[in-house]
Write a protein that holds these residues in place. Sequence first.
Motif, PDB file in Angstrom:
ATOM      1  N   LEU A 157      -8.334  -2.293  -1.164  1.00  0.00           N
ATOM      2  CA  LEU A 157      -7.450  -3.226  -0.483  1.00  0.00           C
ATOM      3  C   LEU A 157      -8.167  -3.905   0.679  1.00  0.00           C
ATOM      4  CD1 LEU A 157      -4.685  -4.496   0.098  1.00  0.00           C
ATOM      5  CD2 LEU A 157      -4.049  -2.373   1.293  1.00  0.00           C
ATOM      6  N   TYR A 215       0.858  -1.187   0.000  1.00  0.00           N
ATOM      7  CA  TYR A 215       0.000   0.000   0.000  1.00  0.00           C
ATOM      8  C   TYR A 215       0.887   1.228   0.000  1.00  0.00           C
ATOM      9  CZ  TYR A 215      -3.295   3.639   1.175  1.00  0.00           C
ATOM     10  OH  TYR A 215      -4.044   4.802   1.148  1.00  0.00           O
ATOM     11  N   TYR A 267      -1.341  -1.130  -4.279  1.00  0.00           N
ATOM     12  CA  TYR A 267      -2.560  -0.343  -4.124  1.00  0.00           C
ATOM     13  C   TYR A 267      -2.094   1.077  -3.789  1.00  0.00           C
ATOM     14  CZ  TYR A 267      -5.105  -4.795  -3.778  1.00  0.00           C
ATOM     15  OH  TYR A 267      -5.636  -6.035  -4.022  1.00  0.00           O
TER      16      TYR A 267
END
Length: 584
Positions: free
Chosen positions: A80, A23, A60
């Motif tokens: 996510l 992320y 992501y």
Amino acid sequence: MTHTTEAGHPEHVAAALRVAAGYTRQSKKKSDKSEASPQTQDRATEKKARDRGCKFAGHYRDIGVSGYDPNAKRKNFERLLNDCRARKIQEIIVFNVTRFSRREPKDAIPVVLELFSLGVTITSVSEGSFSPDNTMELIMLIMRLDAAHQDSKNKSESIAGAKRVAKQLGGWAGGALPYGMESYPVSERRMVDGKEVVVTIRLLRPVPASEDGTDQGSVILRMVDRIFEFKDKPWMGKKSAHPASVGAIVTWLNVNQVPSQNGGAWRKPTVKRVLSDPRLAGFAADPVYRKDRDGNPTRTIEGYKILRDATGEPISIGKALIPPPRWFELQVWLDGREGVKGVTWSASYLLTAMDKLKCECDRPLTGSPGIYKCSRASGVVEAGKHEGGLTINQAEVDEYVARRIMAVLMTAEDKPETLAIIAEATLRLAKLRERPEMSGERAALTGERAEITDSITRLYDDLNSGIYEGKIGRARFLADKESLESRLAAIERRIDDVGGPEVPALPIEEWTYTEDPNGDPLGEGSWWKNATVADRRMLVGLFVDEVRVSKAAGRGGSRRTCRVEERVKLLMAGQQQAAETAAA
């Protein structure tokens, strides 16, 4: 299996085939070589997944999204989370905990607990792993989230405080530079919290035009030159297509592929905002932001307020890009305050395009060969309005209006009731002949006076609502009141200095001159007979507020007459405002 991180904390190594996702988040959309840039985060999280023996599912990314603002929408973070809920992801890898969240722990903890309940491990490249089966690691993660939030809160308050001080001291608060502007530092001695300190603030000034003409200052000057080249020339086409209009300037910029500040296409509000900036004339100014329906300011700039000294004079910020007189004249054009000068849009018809010729249904009348007609589309029916079309003989209406004006001029000294009409027409002629820079500055001052007056009214409303209760509140109210009243007094003095337009004598003898043997002011050899359409319109603009036409009672049979006296109602100069005042 476990191993120890550089910080000495045990790290849980995932079993093979666990699926991990990286992320990446960055608050501002920028690409650089800083340690937290998106590219650096991507490389680090993917490498961490490989090192931990995980199958990497991809990145992501939320770029340009705050991790501190609770109202920020992190679309890919939500995607996510949904993939974790679907058991597609067993481990989330971030560069550091601040990328995961900078929100208050009370907002972030529910997300963490949900992920832990799903068996998802949260791994930080720089801070180790936090697994769902270790209470101590949960506590450590909460502590790190709290530290990240406090850090963001402190930075936010510091930045907000700096912007507040900068604005209070008249400085630029930061952000994207306005088109054609550059910032520069100024060190000054100011009183802050009762102490004299030396502060450095940043101010804005116009970018000087370069010799090659490729800079933003040169582009602005070309816009202005184009407006002044065409604005006073007769134009036969539509008003919106006038070569000096803002719309035409937008088209010219885009056709010539002149880049805007953000690199996109130019738009009319942007061009008008750029050309309306008083800083182009070397004046200090603050932006005025549009308000929403609840009266709260938005981020959209709708204009500017010139900053003035104690005497009401504009505060100078140095060399002007556009000379002040030329800038004020430009504002008259941009604001559509051409008055009766704006009568050159159409070549054929006396009363069209002046916003004076109206149908009884309130629609404007348009011109066709020999007639004026209602602009309502054929076949359109409106409740309470006339049925069918409405037409009237053009020549007879023009003559009727002209004779009504001449009647006022020829009886000006004999009829007291015409004095108010003559006075209003004289004032309009004075405004017409006044130098545009004077009328432009007066309009700016009048607008500022209205703004300050509204601020004083709101201040008293706040006092009545109890906002200024208590000793400290009362002191703040008095300080705000004194400041606003001082500004208002300075504006009033400056308005007096600028003064009103010089009042000319109406050339009544010239307008009523005729060589007609019967003395007809519209006959052969008269001023009216020889005047151009533009000159006739000027006279109508001075003496007439509205020409309203009603529908004929019938078609008139074989001997059709216009009966203009019955169908046309004139409001002479000043009568429309008087009627509106009486109605209010």
